[in-house]
Design an enzyme around this catalytic site. Structure first.
Site, PDB file in Angstrom:
ATOM      1  N   LYS A 215      84.028  71.140  34.730  1.00 37.53           N
ATOM      2  CA  LYS A 215      83.418  71.915  35.817  1.00 37.53           C
ATOM      3  C   LYS A 215      81.922  72.012  35.521  1.00 37.53           C
ATOM      4  O   LYS A 215      81.468  72.827  34.729  1.00 37.53           O
ATOM      5  CB  LYS A 215      84.054  73.305  35.877  1.00 37.53           C
ATOM      6  CG  LYS A 215      83.296  74.349  36.708  1.00 37.53           C
ATOM      7  CD  LYS A 215      83.219  73.991  38.174  1.00 37.53           C
ATOM      8  CE  LYS A 215      82.613  75.134  38.986  1.00 37.53           C
ATOM      9  NZ  LYS A 215      81.177  75.361  38.686  1.00 37.53           N
TER      10      LYS A 215
ATOM     11  N   GLY B 151      76.213  77.726  27.985  1.00 35.26           N
ATOM     12  CA  GLY B 151      75.484  78.468  29.005  1.00 35.26           C
ATOM     13  C   GLY B 151      74.884  79.725  28.423  1.00 35.26           C
ATOM     14  O   GLY B 151      74.672  79.833  27.208  1.00 35.26           O
ATOM     15  N   SER B 152      74.655  80.700  29.262  1.00 31.90           N
ATOM     16  CA  SER B 152      74.001  81.931  28.826  1.00 31.90           C
ATOM     17  C   SER B 152      74.948  82.800  28.018  1.00 31.90           C
ATOM     18  O   SER B 152      76.179  82.731  28.174  1.00 31.90           O
ATOM     19  CB  SER B 152      73.510  82.718  30.042  1.00 31.90           C
ATOM     20  OG  SER B 152      74.602  83.280  30.751  1.00 31.90           O
ATOM     21  N   THR B 153      74.370  83.640  27.186  1.00 29.46           N
ATOM     22  CA  THR B 153      75.174  84.562  26.396  1.00 29.46           C
ATOM     23  C   THR B 153      75.919  85.538  27.295  1.00 29.46           C
ATOM     24  O   THR B 153      77.077  85.884  27.037  1.00 29.46           O
ATOM     25  CB  THR B 153      74.283  85.308  25.393  1.00 29.46           C
ATOM     26  OG1 THR B 153      73.754  84.357  24.460  1.00 29.46           O
ATOM     27  CG2 THR B 153      75.054  86.361  24.627  1.00 29.46           C
TER      28      THR B 153
ATOM     29  N   GLY C 129      78.808  83.774  28.634  1.00 32.97           N
ATOM     30  CA  GLY C 129      79.715  83.512  27.524  1.00 32.97           C
ATOM     31  C   GLY C 129      80.596  84.701  27.205  1.00 32.97           C
ATOM     32  O   GLY C 129      81.782  84.542  26.855  1.00 32.97           O
TER      33      GLY C 129
ATOM     34  N   GLU D 256      78.649  77.759  23.209  1.00 31.78           N
ATOM     35  CA  GLU D 256      77.281  77.432  22.783  1.00 31.78           C
ATOM     36  C   GLU D 256      76.371  78.146  23.762  1.00 31.78           C
ATOM     37  O   GLU D 256      76.311  77.798  24.930  1.00 31.78           O
ATOM     38  CB  GLU D 256      77.060  75.922  22.770  1.00 31.78           C
ATOM     39  CG  GLU D 256      75.800  75.511  22.011  1.00 31.78           C
ATOM     40  CD  GLU D 256      74.567  75.529  22.895  1.00 31.78           C
ATOM     41  OE1 GLU D 256      73.750  76.478  22.739  1.00 31.78           O
ATOM     42  OE2 GLU D 256      74.411  74.627  23.720  1.00 31.78           O
TER      43      GLU D 256
ATOM     44  N   CYS E 132      67.989  75.558  25.168  1.00 30.77           N
ATOM     45  CA  CYS E 132      68.398  76.759  24.440  1.00 30.77           C
ATOM     46  C   CYS E 132      67.930  76.740  22.991  1.00 30.77           C
ATOM     47  O   CYS E 132      67.777  77.796  22.372  1.00 30.77           O
ATOM     48  CB  CYS E 132      69.915  76.910  24.493  1.00 30.77           C
ATOM     49  SG  CYS E 132      70.825  75.451  23.949  1.00 30.77           S
TER      50      CYS E 132
ATOM     51  N   GLU F  17      65.831  85.607  26.103  1.00 31.93           N
ATOM     52  CA  GLU F  17      65.669  84.189  26.414  1.00 31.93           C
ATOM     53  C   GLU F  17      65.093  84.035  27.821  1.00 31.93           C
ATOM     54  O   GLU F  17      65.674  84.520  28.797  1.00 31.93           O
ATOM     55  CB  GLU F  17      67.012  83.474  26.316  1.00 31.93           C
ATOM     56  CG  GLU F  17      66.912  81.975  26.516  1.00 31.93           C
ATOM     57  CD  GLU F  17      68.239  81.264  26.310  1.00 31.93           C
ATOM     58  OE1 GLU F  17      68.261  80.239  25.622  1.00 31.93           O
ATOM     59  OE2 GLU F  17      69.256  81.758  26.844  1.00 31.93           O
TER      60      GLU F  17
END
Length: 489
Positions: free
Chosen positions: A184, A238-240, A243, A260, A294, A393
């Site tokens: 996806k 992707g982003s924390t 996540g 990650e 990242c 970030e």
């Protein structure tokens, strides 16, 4: 746009068939021009369910997971057919992801394609069984063998910043290990994933259902993939923030989860380093691909007594890296991926000003770019490590310069972050460098410009930068289960 993209848009790949999306199509945008490039199939929840069912059937009912020779052959076929369409893929990557042309010779395209060779080699050469020998327990002698087996159905959810690198870094090892996959991709770069579908279906021997590619404008389909009990593992980049949601959703079925996530990595410059060279190098890297990486070092930690010199060097470098057309050979800093992402970066720049930061270079949209989601490479000084732009970030071409008071203070500042993905150290004394390397809690470290990216090198982070490793043997083994078999001796 080219031979890989049909006029009506790219299809889904589900169960070995190329099909339209149940929700129609959605547009993909060129971030450098804001023009519609074309359309991709917009999958429905029913399409995602069908893709999961196809992957489940392919894992449970074919020999895929038990035939490493087939897996190696298919991966090499995929590598070869991607190589045959390299220029079409390059054009798509530049136009859809806004990736500078220079990066497509490396991690944006050619590197990930070549890395499929490493995955194929692992499928053939990995030690799938380990003999533990015989042991006695209560008078019973048993012979034990450790066997490594595929996890099962893997759901892969990927971002838009390095689409080929991340898509293939998940597909290659997961498939080499014997899993089936539902991919996806991000709605911002559907073509980079979808164009693989016809090449896989028409030019490789992958059994139907082993790879399924589901493009969609609906982020809810990612949650559906995570929550489905037929999926054995999720690999997410992707982003924390997202996540955390993935981890919560995956917990309902206790499925294996690789994450990650974000980073706010520090470049540590020691007082015996070439301050100007280290600052210039770090400034250059933060402008690459408009800072949309990242693992980029976005905090420059320099000795307090050399602060002004570092600012001067970094500012000089960034002034020469104007945001520009990613299709031009000399462009380093292309556009941000979307209007949404540009607005996010602009908001952080306003926060930096409000908190007392000085914009040394950049700080806004380039005057010569009327169209496109561009932001000038930007240098911020005058803030400490607690500032918002030093802790969060940004994902844009923004570098913050922070003063440190010696090696121990630099280590402390580098670690004073919720993230721990990457970083760098600059100096000349090997003992001091080693002490910093040992002290910084991060997944990768570059020393004096050393490059850590390669197919055989594990990548991942500490703390809120993720769980697990991608690439290398460690990344391959994320996709394996361990089975112990004991028989009478």
């Amino acid at each position: 746009m080219n031979g890989l993209v049909p006029a009506e848009g790219t299809p889904l790949l589900i169960g070995g068939k190329l099909i339209p999306g149940g929700s129609g199509v959605f547009a993909t945008i060129n971030p450098a021009t804001e023009e519609v490039l074309g359309y991709a199939a917009d999958a429905s929840a029913a399409d995602m369910a069908a893709a999961i069912a196809a992957a489940r059937t392919a894992f449970d009912e074919t020999e895929w997971s038990r035939d490493p020779a087939l897996r190696a052959r298919c991966l090499r076929q995929l590598r070869d057919v991607l190589g045959e369409h390299l220029e079409d893929l390059r054009a798509i990557t530049i136009a859809e992801a806004g990736a500078p042309l220079m990066l497509t010779s490396g991690p944006q395209l050619e590197g990930p394609i070549a890395d499929l060779s490493y995955a194929a080699d692992l499928a053939e050469n990995y030690t799938w069984e380990t003999d533990l020998g015989t042991r006695d327990l209560m008078g019973v002698a048993s012979h034990r063998v450790i066997r490594r087996e595929a996890v099962g159905v893997v759901g892969a959810i990927t971002p838009w910043n390095f689409p080929h690198q991340i898509n293939l870094a998940k597909l290659g090892p997961a498939l080499a290990a014997g899993n089936t996959v539902v991919l996806k991709p991000a709605p911002d770069t559907p073509w980079c994933a979808a164009v693989l579908g016809p090449l896989i279906a028409e030019h490789t021997d992958f059994p139907a259902g082993v790879i399924n590619i589901v493009t969609s404008s609906d982020h809810g389909l990612g949650a559906q993939l995570v929550q489905d009990p037929r999926v054995d593992m999720i690999t997410f980049t992707g982003s924390t923030r997202t996540g955390r949601s993935v981890l919560v959703d995956a917990s309902a079925t206790l499925k294996r989860t690789f994450l990650e996530l974000g980073g706010k990595s520090a470049a540590i410059v020691l007082d015996d380093a070439d301050i100007a060279a280290a600052a210039a190098y770090t400034a250059f890297t933060v402008a690459v691909h408009a800072g949309q990486g990242c693992a980029l070092t976005t905090r420059l930690l320099v000795p307090r007594e050399s602060y002004d010199a570092a600012v001067t060097a970094a500012a000089g470098t960034l002034r020469g890296l104007a945001a520009g057309d990613p299709a031009q050979a000399g462009t380093v800093c292309g556009p941000l991926i979307s209007e949404r992402q540009r607005a996010r970066v602009e908001r952080y720049l306003e926060i930096a000003r409000d908190e007392g930061g000085r914009i040394e270079v950049g700080g806004g949209r380039p005057a010569d770019r009327e169209r496109g989601f561009f932001i000038e490479p930007t240098l911020i000084s005058g803030l400490d490590n607690t500032a918002t732009v030093a802790q969060e970030e940004i994902f844009g071409p923004v570098l913050v310069v922070i003063a440190h008071d010696g090696d121990d203070d630099a280590i402390r500042l580098a670690n004073a972050s919720p993230y721990g993905l990457s970083g760098s150290v600059w100096g000349t004394d090997p003992d001091r460098i080693e002490r910093v390397v040992a002290g910084v809690r991060t997944g990768t470290l570059s020393v004096n410009g050393g490059l850590w990216y390669h197919a055989d090198a594990p990548f991942g982070g500490y703390k809120q930068s993720g769980i697990g490793r991608e690439m290398g043997v460690a990344g391959f083994e994320e996709y394996l289960e361990t089975k112990l078999i004991a028989t009478p001796a």
